[in-house]
Design a protein around this motif. Structure first.
Motif, PDB file in Angstrom:
ATOM      1  N   GLN A 147       0.817  -1.210   0.000  1.00  0.00           N
ATOM      2  CA  GLN A 147       0.000   0.000   0.000  1.00  0.00           C
ATOM      3  C   GLN A 147       0.854   1.266   0.000  1.00  0.00           C
ATOM      4  N   SER A 148       1.944   1.258   0.778  1.00  0.00           N
ATOM      5  CA  SER A 148       2.783   2.456   0.874  1.00  0.00           C
ATOM      6  C   SER A 148       3.875   2.524  -0.194  1.00  0.00           C
ATOM      7  N   ARG A 149       4.081   1.430  -0.914  1.00  0.00           N
ATOM      8  CA  ARG A 149       5.138   1.342  -1.938  1.00  0.00           C
ATOM      9  C   ARG A 149       6.519   1.607  -1.340  1.00  0.00           C
ATOM     10  N   THR A 150       6.754   1.101  -0.128  1.00  0.00           N
ATOM     11  CA  THR A 150       8.029   1.340   0.553  1.00  0.00           C
ATOM     12  C   THR A 150       8.754   0.045   0.934  1.00  0.00           C
ATOM     13  N   ARG A 151       8.387  -1.077   0.297  1.00  0.00           N
ATOM     14  CA  ARG A 151       9.086  -2.332   0.584  1.00  0.00           C
ATOM     15  C   ARG A 151      10.572  -2.167   0.335  1.00  0.00           C
ATOM     16  N   LYS A 152      11.384  -2.815   1.160  1.00  0.00           N
ATOM     17  CA  LYS A 152      12.831  -2.719   1.017  1.00  0.00           C
ATOM     18  C   LYS A 152      13.461  -3.980   0.441  1.00  0.00           C
TER      19      LYS A 152
END
Length: 191
Positions: free
Chosen positions: A158-163
């Protein structure tokens, strides 16, 4: 899975999962499709069953894999797409003869030509890569934060912040390394 080979790293996005058949690109690379039979196995897992695979078809599959990786990496860091990679992806897409079909459960599956050719399966993978790199799907291309991996992956969080390309491998490895580093800096007092 056949014994003697590293496990497949399975994901939800066909094209980036295919690039994961070569992992640890920045460390000691792990080839997960070292033989034609192993490519057949990987394709079957993704519903792209083929009857046979020659060494030349395996080489073509690896060429497509590297082209997708190069183009996805460029897209993730907003660099121009490498012309040679674009050519390979487009060529594989055009050579495939597959049709999207709807299952009774309302899901999309792929029907390969009657000969179940590797080229048809590669065409499906190339078409998937095109839709991702062209920005047609809801998500964002990103690169794994692991210094030994740096795989391109498609982030649909949802946040498009996967690392991490995969939390069960790269993410856990990095968290464990950080935990061990912190423990060695701050050892527990002996009782």
């Amino acid at each position: 899975m056949r014994a003697g080979f590293p496990d497949f790293r399975l994901g939800n996005v066909l094209a980036t999962s295919f690039t994961g058949t070569l992992s640890e690109r920045q460390g000691d690379p792990v080839e997960r499709i070292p033989t034609p039979q192993r490519l057949i196995d990987w394709l079957a897992v993704y519903g792209l069953a083929v009857d046979s695979c020659t060494p030349a078809q395996l080489d073509r599959a690896r060429e497509l894999r590297e082209a997708i990786h190069a183009a996805a990496t460029a897209a993730a860091i907003q660099d121009p797409l490498p012309a040679a990679a674009v050519h390979v992806i487009n060529d594989c897409s055009a050579q495939g003869r597959a049709a999207a079909v709807l299952t009774p459960e309302g899901e999309r599956r792929w029907r390969l030509s009657s000969a179940s050719r590797v080229e048809d399966a590669l065409g499906v993978i190339a078409a998937d890569a095109i839709s991702i790199i062209a920005g047609e799907r809801d998500g964002k291309l990103a690169l794994c934060a692991s210094p030994t991996c740096q795989a391109a992956f498609f982030d649909t969080s949802q946040s498009r912040t996967r690392k991490w390309c995969d939390m069960n491998t790269c993410g856990n490895r990095q968290k464990k390394a950080r935990f061990n580093a912190n423990r060695s800096k701050n050892p527990r007092p002996a009782r």
